[in-house]
Each structure stands twice: as structure tokens, then as C-alpha cells.
Design a protein around this motif. Structure first.
Motif, PDB file in Angstrom:
ATOM      1  N   ASP A 187       6.462  -9.170  -1.281  1.00  0.00           N
ATOM      2  CA  ASP A 187       5.324 -10.018  -0.911  1.00  0.00           C
ATOM      3  C   ASP A 187       4.686 -10.701  -2.120  1.00  0.00           C
ATOM      4  OD1 ASP A 187       5.511  -9.358   1.835  1.00  0.00           O
ATOM      5  OD2 ASP A 187       4.497  -7.457   1.451  1.00  0.00           O
ATOM      6  N   GLN A 188       5.410 -10.744  -3.232  1.00  0.00           N
ATOM      7  CA  GLN A 188       4.911 -11.398  -4.441  1.00  0.00           C
ATOM      8  C   GLN A 188       5.664 -12.701  -4.663  1.00  0.00           C
ATOM      9  OE1 GLN A 188       3.989  -9.310  -8.370  1.00  0.00           O
ATOM     10  NE2 GLN A 188       5.914 -10.296  -8.898  1.00  0.00           N
ATOM     11  N   THR A 189       4.958 -13.730  -5.086  1.00  0.00           N
ATOM     12  CA  THR A 189       5.583 -15.020  -5.390  1.00  0.00           C
ATOM     13  C   THR A 189       5.118 -15.497  -6.759  1.00  0.00           C
ATOM     14  OG1 THR A 189       3.784 -16.224  -4.299  1.00  0.00           O
ATOM     15  CG2 THR A 189       5.711 -15.694  -2.964  1.00  0.00           C
ATOM     16  N   TYR A 237      -0.709 -14.593  -6.953  1.00  0.00           N
ATOM     17  CA  TYR A 237       0.692 -14.180  -6.957  1.00  0.00           C
ATOM     18  C   TYR A 237       1.093 -13.292  -5.788  1.00  0.00           C
ATOM     19  CZ  TYR A 237       0.489 -15.942 -11.732  1.00  0.00           C
ATOM     20  OH  TYR A 237       0.318 -16.750 -12.839  1.00  0.00           O
ATOM     21  N   GLY A 238       0.157 -12.863  -4.969  1.00  0.00           N
ATOM     22  CA  GLY A 238       0.514 -12.022  -3.830  1.00  0.00           C
ATOM     23  C   GLY A 238       0.456 -10.543  -4.150  1.00  0.00           C
ATOM     24  N   ASN A 239       1.259  -9.731  -3.454  1.00  0.00           N
ATOM     25  CA  ASN A 239       1.115  -8.277  -3.487  1.00  0.00           C
ATOM     26  C   ASN A 239       2.404  -7.592  -3.957  1.00  0.00           C
ATOM     27  OD1 ASN A 239      -1.214  -9.036  -1.874  1.00  0.00           O
ATOM     28  ND2 ASN A 239       0.174  -9.035  -0.120  1.00  0.00           N
ATOM     29  N   TYR A 240       2.219  -6.425  -4.558  1.00  0.00           N
ATOM     30  CA  TYR A 240       3.378  -5.590  -4.884  1.00  0.00           C
ATOM     31  C   TYR A 240       2.942  -4.134  -4.912  1.00  0.00           C
ATOM     32  CZ  TYR A 240       2.012  -4.673  -9.789  1.00  0.00           C
ATOM     33  OH  TYR A 240       1.375  -4.251 -10.933  1.00  0.00           O
ATOM     34  N   SER A 241       3.906  -3.233  -4.898  1.00  0.00           N
ATOM     35  CA  SER A 241       3.618  -1.806  -5.000  1.00  0.00           C
ATOM     36  C   SER A 241       4.510  -1.187  -6.069  1.00  0.00           C
ATOM     37  CB  SER A 241       3.845  -1.100  -3.663  1.00  0.00           C
ATOM     38  OG  SER A 241       5.204  -1.161  -3.285  1.00  0.00           O
ATOM     39  N   ALA A 242       4.068  -0.043  -6.593  1.00  0.00           N
ATOM     40  CA  ALA A 242       4.797   0.648  -7.659  1.00  0.00           C
ATOM     41  C   ALA A 242       5.009   2.105  -7.281  1.00  0.00           C
ATOM     42  CB  ALA A 242       4.025   0.557  -8.975  1.00  0.00           C
ATOM     43  N   SER A 243       6.263   2.560  -7.390  1.00  0.00           N
ATOM     44  CA  SER A 243       6.620   3.953  -7.143  1.00  0.00           C
ATOM     45  C   SER A 243       7.224   4.550  -8.411  1.00  0.00           C
ATOM     46  CB  SER A 243       7.621   4.062  -5.988  1.00  0.00           C
ATOM     47  OG  SER A 243       7.106   3.494  -4.800  1.00  0.00           O
ATOM     48  N   TYR A 245       3.034   4.994 -16.637  1.00  0.00           N
ATOM     49  CA  TYR A 245       3.697   4.553 -15.416  1.00  0.00           C
ATOM     50  C   TYR A 245       2.670   4.198 -14.345  1.00  0.00           C
ATOM     51  CZ  TYR A 245       7.943   6.119 -17.627  1.00  0.00           C
ATOM     52  OH  TYR A 245       8.990   6.246 -18.507  1.00  0.00           O
ATOM     53  N   SER A 246       2.965   3.121 -13.598  1.00  0.00           N
ATOM     54  CA  SER A 246       2.067   2.633 -12.563  1.00  0.00           C
ATOM     55  C   SER A 246       2.411   3.247 -11.217  1.00  0.00           C
ATOM     56  CB  SER A 246       2.156   1.108 -12.454  1.00  0.00           C
ATOM     57  OG  SER A 246       1.765   0.488 -13.658  1.00  0.00           O
ATOM     58  N   LEU A 247       1.363   3.472 -10.399  1.00  0.00           N
ATOM     59  CA  LEU A 247       1.549   4.019  -9.063  1.00  0.00           C
ATOM     60  C   LEU A 247       0.506   3.417  -8.136  1.00  0.00           C
ATOM     61  CD1 LEU A 247       2.992   6.124  -7.205  1.00  0.00           C
ATOM     62  CD2 LEU A 247       1.172   7.728  -7.859  1.00  0.00           C
ATOM     63  N   GLY A 248       0.966   2.819  -7.032  1.00  0.00           N
ATOM     64  CA  GLY A 248       0.017   2.306  -6.051  1.00  0.00           C
ATOM     65  C   GLY A 248       0.308   0.883  -5.631  1.00  0.00           C
ATOM     66  N   PHE A 249      -0.767   0.171  -5.231  1.00  0.00           N
ATOM     67  CA  PHE A 249      -0.666  -1.183  -4.692  1.00  0.00           C
ATOM     68  C   PHE A 249      -1.573  -2.125  -5.477  1.00  0.00           C
ATOM     69  CE2 PHE A 249       0.127   1.781  -1.246  1.00  0.00           C
ATOM     70  CZ  PHE A 249       1.275   1.277  -0.647  1.00  0.00           C
ATOM     71  N   LYS A 253       5.911   8.050  -3.801  1.00  0.00           N
ATOM     72  CA  LYS A 253       5.834   6.756  -3.126  1.00  0.00           C
ATOM     73  C   LYS A 253       4.448   6.555  -2.521  1.00  0.00           C
ATOM     74  CE  LYS A 253       8.060   4.119   0.617  1.00  0.00           C
ATOM     75  NZ  LYS A 253       9.160   4.118   1.611  1.00  0.00           N
ATOM     76  N   PRO A 254       3.769   5.442  -2.857  1.00  0.00           N
ATOM     77  CA  PRO A 254       2.457   5.172  -2.266  1.00  0.00           C
ATOM     78  C   PRO A 254       2.612   4.658  -0.836  1.00  0.00           C
ATOM     79  CG  PRO A 254       3.069   3.358  -3.682  1.00  0.00           C
ATOM     80  CD  PRO A 254       4.170   4.387  -3.806  1.00  0.00           C
ATOM     81  N   VAL A 255       1.637   4.979   0.014  1.00  0.00           N
ATOM     82  CA  VAL A 255       1.653   4.549   1.404  1.00  0.00           C
ATOM     83  C   VAL A 255       0.312   3.904   1.730  1.00  0.00           C
ATOM     84  CG1 VAL A 255       1.869   5.258   3.817  1.00  0.00           C
ATOM     85  CG2 VAL A 255       3.257   6.388   2.057  1.00  0.00           C
ATOM     86  N   ASN A 256       0.364   2.678   2.211  1.00  0.00           N
ATOM     87  CA  ASN A 256      -0.840   1.949   2.631  1.00  0.00           C
ATOM     88  C   ASN A 256      -1.022   2.173   4.126  1.00  0.00           C
ATOM     89  OD1 ASN A 256      -2.925   0.200   3.156  1.00  0.00           O
ATOM     90  ND2 ASN A 256      -1.825  -1.661   2.596  1.00  0.00           N
ATOM     91  N   THR A 257      -2.049   2.909   4.500  1.00  0.00           N
ATOM     92  CA  THR A 257      -2.285   3.208   5.908  1.00  0.00           C
ATOM     93  C   THR A 257      -3.105   2.124   6.602  1.00  0.00           C
ATOM     94  OG1 THR A 257      -4.271   4.492   5.338  1.00  0.00           O
ATOM     95  CG2 THR A 257      -2.180   5.682   5.487  1.00  0.00           C
ATOM     96  N   LEU A 258      -3.583   1.144   5.841  1.00  0.00           N
ATOM     97  CA  LEU A 258      -4.332   0.037   6.418  1.00  0.00           C
ATOM     98  C   LEU A 258      -3.382  -1.089   6.809  1.00  0.00           C
ATOM     99  CD1 LEU A 258      -7.313  -0.052   3.886  1.00  0.00           C
ATOM    100  CD2 LEU A 258      -7.193   1.148   6.064  1.00  0.00           C
ATOM    101  N   GLU A 259      -3.874  -2.044   7.562  1.00  0.00           N
ATOM    102  CA  GLU A 259      -3.034  -3.148   8.012  1.00  0.00           C
ATOM    103  C   GLU A 259      -3.157  -4.369   7.114  1.00  0.00           C
ATOM    104  OE1 GLU A 259      -3.983  -3.979  12.047  1.00  0.00           O
ATOM    105  OE2 GLU A 259      -3.199  -2.068  12.815  1.00  0.00           O
ATOM    106  N   THR A 260      -3.993  -4.294   6.103  1.00  0.00           N
ATOM    107  CA  THR A 260      -4.213  -5.420   5.202  1.00  0.00           C
ATOM    108  C   THR A 260      -3.806  -5.046   3.787  1.00  0.00           C
ATOM    109  OG1 THR A 260      -6.503  -4.704   4.825  1.00  0.00           O
ATOM    110  CG2 THR A 260      -6.118  -6.301   6.602  1.00  0.00           C
ATOM    111  N   PRO A 261      -3.456  -6.042   2.954  1.00  0.00           N
ATOM    112  CA  PRO A 261      -3.121  -5.753   1.549  1.00  0.00           C
ATOM    113  C   PRO A 261      -4.309  -5.127   0.824  1.00  0.00           C
ATOM    114  CG  PRO A 261      -2.412  -7.961   2.170  1.00  0.00           C
ATOM    115  CD  PRO A 261      -3.270  -7.466   3.293  1.00  0.00           C
ATOM    116  N   ILE A 262      -4.025  -4.210  -0.090  1.00  0.00           N
ATOM    117  CA  ILE A 262      -5.082  -3.510  -0.821  1.00  0.00           C
ATOM    118  C   ILE A 262      -4.755  -3.480  -2.304  1.00  0.00           C
ATOM    119  CG2 ILE A 262      -5.725  -2.053   1.131  1.00  0.00           C
ATOM    120  CD1 ILE A 262      -4.101   0.208  -0.181  1.00  0.00           C
TER     121      ILE A 262
END
Length: 509
Positions: A311-313, A76-82, A66-70, A249-258
Motif C-alpha cells: 500500500d506504499q507508492t 507515500y501511503g502505508n507499510y508494515s514491518a515484521s 529493527y522496526s516493528l509495526g505500522f 508480525k504486527p496485526v492491525n485490528t482496525l479497518e483504517t490505516p494506522i
């Protein structure tokens, strides 16, 4: 003596012929076309169609990882996994002694890793399937959504949960997380920890890389220890109705995609929550009367990966867009001209090799792009692998990266430095031409392990007008377990990069 001499020569000839045949067999799929024993001709004018298919949802509760994170992708842009998972009691109706005292609670999840060296300090490991090195936070929630094992609306078949159900699951979470893990970041270092042995003593364990995180004592005291002897702990079904799930649930504390994505081995028995406690039969025990014990909660049979793909295309165009996770796949239709196929069937060719060579779009995929080493092709109509896969003599169960290299060639470069994948479909094409086998649609995906098919239910875009029985119903599970992506040229590309079905054949005498 003459008879002995002739016999010796005959045996020598048989040996040489055998060696020659073995060499030809070993070289099949590499330079067969240039082998003088065949003098094969090339036909590459066959018509084919390829279409990109964005994935709407995929069954994600029957995975082995199982995937976890960003994850951030340049195309293709960005996505996250919970992750949403049930917990399972080590044993129902546990007893903790007359006077138990909880000492610590530890969440442990092993990473995929392999040892690379060893010295006096210990074993050095290399992590596998870890993308990025940015620390993130993890929020742990109690879920109030009940995960069923059977589907009452589908004749009690195994229940399917899907990658796009994030909003549904999050609507059933407690208002606040019961814990927040700050600066979570996988490490390749081996770990040392204590474990209670059968004598009630602590042994020091040295183990492969894993996360080991302390969880709040009071929360698990109330959840487990205060429920001793009560209905909530009498059985696993009771407990899973009482504590319906843990949501990570992952949390991105930065203001930019990671990019900070980990593939976790939640099916391992080493993936668990350990409750360490002291207990005794008297209220004020001496050191000799104090017993050290451990009780464990394992991850349950129902574990679901969910993705946020806002945010994924998935781009559109003539190229072939392949993306892991809840990304995209492609469909391939060979011999789309029925008249051409009838002509080929009448030719009675001996098919020596048939392959599809996919060139990477170098304008969209840079050299440093996290590109998959392998692609995977399968029969959409029959939901199974091809015969070329089954009979590939290079299958290697212990090393997926080097497995089935004849059928599913690795990412490679030609003499001009252009990257490509070559997939050999010799048996599949030969059966269509020479045995009148059904010319079925093929599915094409990225893969992080070509040894695994494990088909999962899926819904993709653009299948509404496809003939019933030929629509995509399942996809290979490894596409869900890798975030990697690529862009490939299709059959409408310029000649130098064009996707073609190359058929090398020998004409009948």
C-alpha cells in the motif's frame, strides 16, 4: 622598557589575530560569504541533475536496530514491518536440576529512551523512535526457514537477507501463532521486575522502559525443558537448526490505516526471553530445598527486518521524493556540462564554500508532517562518505541530532518561513575544480542518525542504464531505521525554490 613595550604589543597582536582567526573558523559555513576578510563572489549557474530512486530491496540483517509495526504517510501511503530472528542459548547443554518446574516465561525488549527527570517516585523517561500511540496486536510464530550465516553461492561470504523477503519467510511459518500479544503499546514508564541473583534469590530490578510480556509456559516447557540432555540443546548450531526462528508480525485490528511503529534495540543483551523456574534434587522439596533459577534465550546474530509495502507508492515528477524504510532515495550529478567544468577548472578560483540548498515542497509537506531533521549525502561510486563529512569539526558522537551541522545542516526555515536543508560540499567541490578529482554521483537519503553510515547492499529502480562502476550498490543503513519522509524541490523548480549548487569563491589576484 621600549623593547618590553614592543614585545608586549607584538604578543597582544598575535593574540588578537589568533582570536580573529578562531572566530572566522567557527563562523565558516554560517556567514562566511558576508565576512569582509574574503569578499567572496557567488556562482550558481552550474548545471546539475537529480533523480528519485525507489528502493526495491535493502539488506536488512546487519542492522543495530529493527522496526516493528505500522506506518501511515500522507504522501507515500502505508507499510508494515515484521521481524524474523534466530534465538541463542544462554549456554549450550543446560542442566535444570532433577525436578525442575517452569514458573514463568517473559519476553523483554528495551526501547530507546533517555531520562529527563527524577523524583521520589523514580526516573521519568522520554521514548525515542516511537511513532504513533495506537495499540496493536503482535503474533509470534515459529519459523521453519533456516537463516544461514554464510552464503555458499557467494564463496561463503556473509549471507545477506533483504527487506522484500516477507512472502518467502511467511511461507515457512507454522500454520498458527504460538502466542498473540493483545494491545501492545510502548510505555515511557520505568519497569520493575524480579531477577535471580547468584544466591538463588530474587532481587527487584528497576530498569529503563521496555516491553515485558509473558509467554505460554507449556510451549517453552516442550521447546526447552523437555529437551534437556538431548541433541537439540547440545550446541547453538543444533538449537538454531531445531528452532529455526521467531517471527514477530504486527496485526492491525482496525479497518483504517494506522501509525504504530517502534524501533527496537534487539542487539542489546537486555533483549531476551527469560525462563524462570524452581528446581530441587528431591521430588517433594521443602522451601529450604527449593532453588530459584533463571535461564535465558537471547536474540541471535541473524535478525532480519521485512516490510510489506503493497500500500506504499513513490510519486513521480520533477520533485525529489525521499522516504525512509523501503522507500526512496535520490541521486545527484553535479557539473553535467563538461565544457562548464573545464572553464571552472581554468579559473583557479579559491572555493570558500559550496552548498546545495533543498527547499521543502510546502504544497505536499504540511507543518505537522513527520519530517526528518537530517539528510545524508554520500559518494555512490566509492561507497563512502565525503571529505566534508570526515573533517566536520562539529561531529558529536553523543548527540547525533547536533552532530556534523556544518556539512549536513538540520531542517531550518528562512526569513520567509520556508523550510530547507543546506548541505555543504566545500571540500568535495573544491577538489573537483582545483584538484581534478573525479566528479562522482552522489546519493541523498533521509537519516535518523548522521553519525552512522554502515553501508548495506541495496537494489534501486532506474539503474539499468547507468555506467558500470557508477551504479548504486549500497545505501546508508539509517534510511532503513526511520519511516520519515519529505518532498524537495529540484533543479527544474521555479527560481525562488530551485535547487542550485551555490559556489562562493575568491578570484586570484
Amino acid at each position: 622598557m621600549k623593547k618590553i613595550g614592543r614585545l608586549t604589543l607584538l604578543l597582544l597582536g598575535v593574540v588578537l589575530i589568533t582570536i580573529s582567526c578562531e572566530d572566522d573558523f567557527a563562523e565558516a559555513g554560517s556567514d562566511l560569504v558576508n565576512n569582509n576578510n574574503f569578499n567572496a563572489l557567488l556562482y550558481d549557474a552550474s548545471q546539475l541533475e537529480v533523480a528519485t530512486k525507489p528502493l526495491v530491496k535493502m539488506q536488512s540483517n546487519s542492522l543495530n536496530s529493527y522496526s516493528l509495526g505500522f506506518y501511515t504517510d500522507q504522501v507515500y501511503g502505508n507499510y508494515s514491518a515484521s521481524i524474523l530472528t534466530q534465538l541463542r542459548l544462554q549456554n549450550p547443554d543446560p542442566g535444570f536440576g532433577a525436578y525442575p518446574e517452569l514458573d514463568s516465561v517473559v519476553l523483554s525488549i528495551p526501547y530507546y529512551s533517555k531520562p529527563i527527570s527524577q523524583d521520589e517516585t523514580g526516573t521519568q523517561y522520554k521514548l525515542d523512535s516511537i511513532y504513533g500511540n495506537v495499540p496493536i496486536n503482535l503474533e509470534l510464530y515459529r519459523s521453519n526457514y533456516f537463516l544461514r550465516s554464510e552464503d555458499p553461492e557467494n564463496d561463503y561470504a556473509p549471507q545477506a537477507y533483504y527487506s522484500n523477503q516477507r512472502d518467502l519467510f511467511e511461507s515457512y511459518l507454522d500454520a498458527q501463532p504460538f502466542d498473540t500479544i493483545v494491545n501492545f503499546q510502548p510505555s515511557a514508564a520505568e519497569v520493575r521486575f524480579r531477577k535471580v541473583n547468584s544466591r538463588g534469590e530474587f532481587d527487584t530490578i528497576v530498569a529503563s522502559p521496555r516491553t515485558r510480556i509473558k509467554l505460554p509456559l507449556q510451549y517453552f516447557k516442550e521447546l526447552i525443558f523437555d529437551k534437556e540432555g538431548q541433541p537439540e540443546l547440545l550446541s547453538n548450531s543444533n538449537f538454531q537448526n531445531f528452532f529455526r526462528g521467531l517471527y514477530i508480525k504486527p496485526v492491525n485490528t482496525l479497518e483504517t490505516p494506522i501509525t504504530a511503529l517502534s524501533l527496537l534495540n534487539l542487539r542489546s543483551e537486555e533483549a531476551k526471553i527469560s525462563l524462570y523456574f524452581n528446581t530441587s534434587d528431591v521430588q517433594d522439596p521443602s522451601d529450604e530445598e527449593l532453588q530459584q533459577k533463571e535461564y535465558e534465550l537471547y536474540f541471535g546474530s541473524n535478525i532480519v527486518n521485512v516490510f510489506n509495502t503493497e500500500d506504499q507508492t513513490i510519486p513521480t515528477g520533477n520533485e525529489i521524493y525521499l522516504k525512509g524504510g523501503q522507500g526512496s532515495m535520490a541521486t545527484i550529478d553535479l557539473f553535467t556540462d563538461p565544457a562548464e567544468l573545464e572553464t571552472l577548472r581554468a579559473s583557479e578560483w579559491l572555493i570558500n564554500e559550496a552548498n546545495l540548498t533543498f527547499y521543502v515542497d510546502e504544497n505536499q509537506i504540511s507543518e505537522d508532517h513527520n519530517q526528518p531533521q537530517r539528510l545524508f549525502v554520500y559518494d555512490i561510486k566509492n561507497n563512502k562518505v565525503l571529505q566534508d563529512y570526515t573533517f566536520d569539526i562539529s561531529a558529536n558522537d553523543n548527540n547525533p541530532l547536533k552532530s556534523r551541522l556544518i556539512h549536513l545542516g538540520r531542517l531550518d526555515k528562512d526569513n520567509n518561513g520556508k523550510r530547507f536543508y543546506k548541505l555543504k560540499l566545500t571540500s568535495y567541490v573544491s577538489d573537483i575544480i582545483n584538484k581534478d578529482s573525479t566528479n562522482t554521483r552522489l546519493g541523498l537519503t533521509v537519516s535518523n542518525n548522521v553519525n552512522i553510515f554502515n553501508p548495506l547492499k541495496a537494489e534501486v529502480e532506474g539503474e539499468e542504464n547507468i555506467e558500470e562502476g557508477s551504479q548504486i550498490e549500497v545505501i546508508p543503513s539509517p534510511i532503513l531505521l526511520t519511516p520519515q519522509s519529505t518532498v524537495l524541490y529540484g533543479p527544474d523548480a521555479p527560481e525562488a525554490n530551485r535547487l542550485k549548487l551555490n559556489i562562493y569563491y575568491t578570484e586570484p589576484n
